[in-house]
Design an enzyme around this catalytic site. Structure first.
Site, PDB file in Angstrom:
ATOM      1  N   LYS A   1      37.356  29.937  44.943  1.00 33.49           N
ATOM      2  CA  LYS A   1      38.208  28.842  45.446  1.00 33.49           C
ATOM      3  C   LYS A   1      37.377  27.672  45.980  1.00 33.49           C
ATOM      4  CE  LYS A   1      42.265  31.629  46.627  1.00 33.49           C
ATOM      5  NZ  LYS A   1      41.783  33.021  46.533  1.00 33.49           N
TER       6      LYS A   1
ATOM      7  N   ASP B   1      35.212  21.379  47.357  1.00 41.70           N
ATOM      8  CA  ASP B   1      34.394  20.315  47.971  1.00 41.70           C
ATOM      9  C   ASP B   1      34.057  19.229  46.945  1.00 41.70           C
ATOM     10  OD1 ASP B   1      32.729  18.999  49.872  1.00 41.70           O
ATOM     11  OD2 ASP B   1      32.225  20.925  50.769  1.00 41.70           O
TER      12      ASP B   1
HETATM   13  O1  S5P Z   1      47.855  32.173  45.702  1.00 43.36           O
HETATM   14  C1  S5P Z   1      47.024  33.068  45.739  1.00 43.36           C
HETATM   15  C2  S5P Z   1      45.787  32.946  45.095  1.00 43.36           C
HETATM   16  C3  S5P Z   1      44.908  34.016  45.105  1.00 43.36           C
HETATM   17  S1  S5P Z   1      43.502  33.910  44.112  1.00 43.36           S
HETATM   18  N1  S5P Z   1      47.304  34.247  46.361  1.00 43.36           N
HETATM   19  C4  S5P Z   1      46.423  35.309  46.403  1.00 43.36           C
HETATM   20  O2  S5P Z   1      46.769  36.349  46.967  1.00 43.36           O
HETATM   21  N2  S5P Z   1      45.188  35.201  45.792  1.00 43.36           N
HETATM   22  C5  S5P Z   1      44.201  36.306  45.840  1.00 43.36           C
HETATM   23  O3  S5P Z   1      44.757  37.456  45.195  1.00 43.36           O
HETATM   24  C6  S5P Z   1      43.798  36.749  47.245  1.00 43.36           C
HETATM   25  O4  S5P Z   1      42.628  36.061  47.679  1.00 43.36           O
HETATM   26  C7  S5P Z   1      43.556  38.245  47.066  1.00 43.36           C
HETATM   27  O5  S5P Z   1      42.203  38.466  46.683  1.00 43.36           O
HETATM   28  C8  S5P Z   1      44.450  38.656  45.918  1.00 43.36           C
HETATM   29  C9  S5P Z   1      45.759  39.330  46.322  1.00 43.36           C
HETATM   30  O6  S5P Z   1      45.533  40.558  46.930  1.00 43.36           O
HETATM   31  P1  S5P Z   1      46.728  41.562  47.299  1.00 43.36           P
HETATM   32  O7  S5P Z   1      46.022  42.697  48.007  1.00 43.36           O
HETATM   33  O8  S5P Z   1      47.697  40.836  48.181  1.00 43.36           O
HETATM   34  O9  S5P Z   1      47.356  42.004  45.986  1.00 43.36           O
END
Ligand code: S5P
Length: 271
Positions: free
Chosen positions: A93, A96
């Protein structure tokens, strides 16, 4: 419309090598499941990946949360990627200016560009973030996803922001292969064309709970892949729960999500 075509057909014509690799891997393994391995010890990280490896097209990492990170971990991750045939996506993510992200991507402790097929960036700085990252990633055959939407309650990535993110991607289709988003982006913004093929990778997927205590929101693979037309489901805690040592449970959850994601895709391409 890309979402009616098979992953294999899309792989044949995609111009970016990382996108092609992901689409081919999905087709070969009949899996549109990505596992997000958000654990803090190197041992748990590698154990989970070795266990889920056969069932996933992609492993998503946050290497900056690993407390005992060493470059050796990357060598072991790459060996697992070869053993189990999955793509690697470091969920960095970036957010910058171009010069800073180019250094963050190429250098430092993690040297992300040297091993991660795919990474992602917030579009908030504007097109210069793509210029900075592509100066490093494009020569290496990497691909970038823009965060056009987020899964969290109260996300600001909506409306005109999402549209602007999609337009930024359209201007840079050699390197920007798609989006982190909750739905397909075909037709979003002014300059949509029928030739474009953006991959939609979607986090916030869970079969048993609706969210967590920190704003995460979950939808089912059917909602994500069939109803919203997304390409890859990203599942973290839904697969490894709170205890990364429970191998049997991790295997059965990974299979369960793989089947659910694939069924939803088969329904979708039936039309
Ligand atoms: O909008 C987002 C974008 C990302 S990349 N929502 C998210 O949850 N993520 C990522 O997806 C977050 O950083 C985490 O690594 C993963 C979701 O994890 P979970 O355990 O909730 O399924």
């Amino acid at each position: 419309m890309a979402h009616r075509r098979t992953y294999g057909d899309r792989a044949k014509v995609h111009k970016n090598p990382a996108a092609r690799l992901l689409l081919e891997t999905i087709e070969r393994k009949q899996s549109n499941l990505a596992v997000s391995v958000d654990v803090v010890s190197a041992k748990d990280f590698l154990n989970i990946i070795d266990v889920v490896g056969p069932f996933v097209c992609l492993v998503k990492t946050h290497v900056d949360i690993i407390e005992d990170f060493t470059p050796q971990l990357i060598t072991e991750l790459q060996a697992l990627s070869a053993k189990h045939d999955f793509v690697i996506f470091e969920d960095r993510k970036f957010a910058d200016i171009g010069n800073t992200v180019s250094l963050q991507y190429s250098s430092g402790v993690h040297k992300i560009a040297s091993w991660s097929h795919i990474t992602n960036a917030h579009p908030v700085p504007g097109p210069s973030i793509i210029a900075g990252l592509s100066s490093v990633g494009l020569p290496l055959g990497r691909g970038l996803l823009l965060l056009a939407e987020m899964s969290t309650k109260g996300s600001l990535a909506t409306g005109l922001y999402t549209e602007a993110a999609v337009e930024m991607a359209r201007e840079n289709q050699d390197f920007v292969i798609g989006f982190i988003a909750q739905r397909r982006m075909d037709g979003v913004g002014k300059n949509s064309t029928s030739e474009e093929d953006f991959l939609i990778l979607t986090p916030g997927v869970g079969l048993d709970v609706k969210g967590d205590s920190m704003g995460q929101q979950y939808r089912t693979p059917e909602q994500v892949v069939l109803e919203s037309g997304c390409d890859v489901i990203i599942v973290g805690r839904g697969i490894y729960g709170k205890d990364p040592s429970l191998v049997d449970s991790i295997v059965s959850q990974a299979k369960r999500y793989q089947v659910a994601g694939w069924q939803a895709y088969l329904e979708r391409i039936k039309g």
